[in-house]
Design a protein around this motif. Sequence first.
Motif, PDB file in Angstrom:
ATOM      1  N   ARG A 150       0.835  -1.204   0.000  1.00 22.58           N
ATOM      2  CA  ARG A 150       0.000   0.000   0.000  1.00 22.58           C
ATOM      3  C   ARG A 150       0.864   1.246   0.000  1.00 22.58           C
ATOM      4  NH1 ARG A 150      -2.545   3.310   3.758  1.00 22.58           N
ATOM      5  NH2 ARG A 150      -1.645   2.188   5.533  1.00 22.58           N
ATOM      6  N   ASP A 151       1.945   1.205   0.803  1.00 27.43           N
ATOM      7  CA  ASP A 151       2.834   2.367   0.872  1.00 27.43           C
ATOM      8  C   ASP A 151       3.518   2.610  -0.466  1.00 27.43           C
ATOM      9  OD1 ASP A 151       2.169   2.729   3.507  1.00 27.43           O
ATOM     10  OD2 ASP A 151       3.882   1.564   4.266  1.00 27.43           O
ATOM     11  N   ILE A 152       3.885   1.483  -1.112  1.00 26.67           N
ATOM     12  CA  ILE A 152       4.584   1.611  -2.387  1.00 26.67           C
ATOM     13  C   ILE A 152       3.683   2.256  -3.433  1.00 26.67           C
ATOM     14  CG2 ILE A 152       5.608   0.320  -4.306  1.00 26.67           C
ATOM     15  CD1 ILE A 152       6.550  -1.753  -2.231  1.00 26.67           C
ATOM     16  N   VAL A 153       2.461   1.740  -3.502  1.00 20.52           N
ATOM     17  CA  VAL A 153       1.571   2.261  -4.532  1.00 20.52           C
ATOM     18  C   VAL A 153       1.229   3.726  -4.275  1.00 20.52           C
ATOM     19  CG1 VAL A 153      -0.616   1.577  -3.433  1.00 20.52           C
ATOM     20  CG2 VAL A 153      -0.474   1.740  -5.919  1.00 20.52           C
ATOM     21  N   GLN A 154       1.067   4.074  -3.006  1.00 18.13           N
ATOM     22  CA  GLN A 154       0.755   5.474  -2.683  1.00 18.13           C
ATOM     23  C   GLN A 154       1.935   6.383  -3.038  1.00 18.13           C
ATOM     24  OE1 GLN A 154      -0.413   5.171   1.457  1.00 18.13           O
ATOM     25  NE2 GLN A 154      -2.618   5.073   0.895  1.00 18.13           N
ATOM     26  N   GLU A 155       3.167   5.834  -2.830  1.00 15.11           N
ATOM     27  CA  GLU A 155       4.351   6.618  -3.159  1.00 15.11           C
ATOM     28  C   GLU A 155       4.412   6.862  -4.667  1.00 15.11           C
ATOM     29  OE1 GLU A 155       7.575   8.891  -2.705  1.00 15.11           O
ATOM     30  OE2 GLU A 155       6.420   8.024  -1.040  1.00 15.11           O
ATOM     31  N   TYR A 156       4.146   5.815  -5.452  1.00 15.54           N
ATOM     32  CA  TYR A 156       4.137   5.974  -6.902  1.00 15.54           C
ATOM     33  C   TYR A 156       3.029   6.935  -7.357  1.00 15.54           C
ATOM     34  CZ  TYR A 156       7.695   2.595  -8.275  1.00 15.54           C
ATOM     35  OH  TYR A 156       8.889   1.963  -8.501  1.00 15.54           O
ATOM     36  N   HIS A 157       1.908   6.873  -6.662  1.00 17.55           N
ATOM     37  CA  HIS A 157       0.786   7.747  -7.028  1.00 17.55           C
ATOM     38  C   HIS A 157       1.148   9.217  -6.809  1.00 17.55           C
ATOM     39  CE1 HIS A 157      -3.890   8.333  -6.909  1.00 17.55           C
ATOM     40  NE2 HIS A 157      -3.277   9.150  -7.759  1.00 17.55           N
ATOM     41  N   ARG A 158       1.830   9.462  -5.630  1.00 14.61           N
ATOM     42  CA  ARG A 158       2.241  10.843  -5.345  1.00 14.61           C
ATOM     43  C   ARG A 158       3.271  11.310  -6.369  1.00 14.61           C
ATOM     44  NH1 ARG A 158       1.484   9.091   0.095  1.00 14.61           N
ATOM     45  NH2 ARG A 158       3.651   8.325   0.215  1.00 14.61           N
ATOM     46  N   GLU A 159       4.163  10.387  -6.748  1.00 12.03           N
ATOM     47  CA  GLU A 159       5.185  10.735  -7.720  1.00 12.03           C
ATOM     48  C   GLU A 159       4.542  11.078  -9.064  1.00 12.03           C
ATOM     49  OE1 GLU A 159       8.891  11.499  -9.316  1.00 12.03           O
ATOM     50  OE2 GLU A 159       8.307  11.195  -7.220  1.00 12.03           O
ATOM     51  N   ALA A 160       3.523  10.307  -9.460  1.00 10.33           N
ATOM     52  CA  ALA A 160       2.836  10.557 -10.727  1.00 10.33           C
ATOM     53  C   ALA A 160       2.143  11.912 -10.711  1.00 10.33           C
ATOM     54  CB  ALA A 160       1.816   9.447 -10.997  1.00 10.33           C
ATOM     55  N   GLN A 161       1.557  12.261  -9.538  1.00  9.96           N
ATOM     56  CA  GLN A 161       0.866  13.540  -9.428  1.00  9.96           C
ATOM     57  C   GLN A 161       1.855  14.705  -9.578  1.00  9.96           C
ATOM     58  OE1 GLN A 161      -1.051  12.949  -5.632  1.00  9.96           O
ATOM     59  NE2 GLN A 161      -3.045  12.428  -6.602  1.00  9.96           N
ATOM     60  N   LYS A 162       3.124  14.464  -9.120  1.00  8.15           N
ATOM     61  CA  LYS A 162       4.126  15.516  -9.224  1.00  8.15           C
ATOM     62  C   LYS A 162       4.615  15.650 -10.668  1.00  8.15           C
ATOM     63  CE  LYS A 162       5.989  15.087  -4.506  1.00  8.15           C
ATOM     64  NZ  LYS A 162       7.172  14.689  -3.712  1.00  8.15           N
ATOM     65  N   THR A 163       4.924  14.502 -11.250  1.00  5.14           N
ATOM     66  CA  THR A 163       5.539  14.542 -12.574  1.00  5.14           C
ATOM     67  C   THR A 163       4.507  14.659 -13.701  1.00  5.14           C
ATOM     68  OG1 THR A 163       5.478  12.130 -12.803  1.00  5.14           O
ATOM     69  CG2 THR A 163       7.446  13.099 -11.751  1.00  5.14           C
ATOM     70  N   LYS A 164       3.283  14.213 -13.368  1.00  6.44           N
ATOM     71  CA  LYS A 164       2.207  14.172 -14.364  1.00  6.44           C
ATOM     72  C   LYS A 164       2.554  13.295 -15.555  1.00  6.44           C
ATOM     73  CE  LYS A 164       0.218  18.734 -13.386  1.00  6.44           C
ATOM     74  NZ  LYS A 164       0.961  18.955 -12.138  1.00  6.44           N
TER      75      LYS A 164
END
Length: 712
Positions: free
Chosen positions: A2-16
């Motif tokens: 769960r932590d991993i996926v949330q981290e990737y999600h936050r990264e995607a929101q930053k980089t778009k």
Amino acid sequence: MRDIVQEYHREAQKTKDVKTYALARDIYKEYLDNFPKSEHAYSMRFFYAEILWALQDYENAAINYELVVKADPKGKYSVTAAYDRVLAYEKMVEIMEKGQKSETLKEGKVDEKKSKGAVKRVEKFIKLEKGKTYEQKEIPKIELELAKACDEFTQLAPNHKEFFAVKFKAATIYYKYNHFDEASKRFGEFIEKFPDNKFALGAADMILNSYEIKEDWASLFFWANKFIKIKPLASQKDPAEKNKLYQAHLQEIVEGSAFNIIIDMQKKGKVLDAAVAFRDYVDKYPQAKHTDKALNNAHVLFAEAKYMDKAIESASLLIDKFQKSEFYEPTFYKLGYYYEKIADFQNASKYYEIYFDKLKKKTKEAGDAIYNSALFREATGDLKGAINNYQIYIKAFPTNKDITQVQMKIAKIYDEMKDYEKAKAIYKGIISKPKDVSMSDMIEAQYEIAMIYKKLGQVPAYEKELQTLLKMAEKIKKGDANEKTFYYIANARFLLTESAFKSYMSLKLQLPEGTMRKQLKEKTEKLDKLVKEYTAILQMGQGDVGIAALCRIGMIYQDFTRTLLDAPIPKNLNDEQREIYVAELQNMAFPVEEKAIEAYEKSIAKSYELTLYNEYSKIAQERLDGYKPGSYPDLPETKYVAKEYFYGQLFYPSLIAKVEEPVKKEVKPEEKKEEKKEQKKEGSEVKSEEGTPSEGGEEKTEPQENEKTPEE
């Protein structure tokens, strides 16, 4: 994980970055596949759906938004997920309508936080066209899923600000594919929740339009009646007529659909039920556009169901309340007919006359009316009124084919009133126009002139007119005469034997012997002539006169027998001579008597064959009973009627009332009434609704003497 996926999600929101979003999507999916019931599965699935939306994978986004709601309808994200599911399917429909394929983003940038927008508003309402058929169509799968998503959202969030737009969207989808019941249910829910919304009137119109096109009058009545009770809706201005409230439009629909519901009832053969319903309609909607038509249909159907009292009540109300109706004038005619059917001839005459007077154009029905009123005036003893109406008829329709017969009717009334000069003048006027009058009418008029002279006791003139009739008959060509004409000819010939018959019957044998021989010779010659004449009359084939001729032959032979048997015996004969003399007379008489019996039997046989019984049938019966008491069955009891009264009089078929607006016809009344009694005026016929003459004749008293003739 769960932590991993949330981290990737936050990264995607930053980089778009699309690829980072795709990696986050895949990890979300793996987590949900492995831990579908974890305490975090609800929120993880929502974020997974959000990423799918961002990557434009609308179908899978919609599926996962639905799973979010099912996992916890009251959850933090459920309302948003339900709404986003609607938006996802709306996107798919938009792509489908453009003929494009739905493709997930593979590269580029994504702004996940960009607004998804709102459900698209309906830009224009669907208007169905009259005359077209709207069968249900299959709803494409994506649009059906969109409609389901809309329904589930409105159930989940009834107070959401987008409720009305989403509810309207679902209803419109069903309406678009002609699923009108489903559409109406959703439009109706929308109207109840937002009656003063600007789309409420459009929604109401779409519901009403769909059922009007389908001619589903019961559903149309239900919805219009329901809307009229929703005051915020009904009190709005009618978009079609700015100066009227929508309530007025709804009221017209209520009244029109109620009317057509009864029409459908009548089409199914429920005549009496429809009549009652139309009459109730008038009381319930006294100011409706269709009230006069309903009242007209009510009285016509009551009459068809044989409830003449109710037909008269409804028709009377129509002429009392609706003087400007298209049914106003025709109803007077129908009232005349209804009164005719219950044998109220005075009122029948009254309404037929009013109908005639009110019509500016003298139509065929107007002719029927004034003619029938004349007949009924005559039937009720108003002879002057009858003459007046017959004269009106002649003046209004001078070229009608039955004018001569109508003139004849007037003459016969004058005859009945003993105004013989006026009657005679009319008959002579008919005879004076051989180019315009048929030979059959001329012979009838000539016959009636002869009968007038007989009533006046002017025997020479009477016989002269009969002779004239027979001369006229010599000019008859094929097709010039009918059965009635031949009756007049045959009877005229019969009547002209009267003097010879009486002379024969009065001739008795008297002494001395020389005188008696001359008298016997004279009587024998007269017998031969009369028998020959009556035989010729019999051969003319007129049953009524033929029965009389046969009877007269029997009377002649019987009288000859009696004359022989009653002959005086010369005084110079001794007892033995007297005995021989009487025996010889008897030998002469008995063969003649057999001929008398034979003639009487033939007269009665002809009566039975033709089921025609006159005074001569009775004479023959009585004479036979004198010979062989009880050997012959009694004739039916009957009042003797001159045959001429039974011949048809020309008439028009009357106006047959028709139910207005599409009406067809299983009569199934709740109870049966006693069948109406057909009332017939003796000696006349009515121009009836059914187009069938009702025959009758004057009552005939039994003859006091054997010498009565057929016309008496």
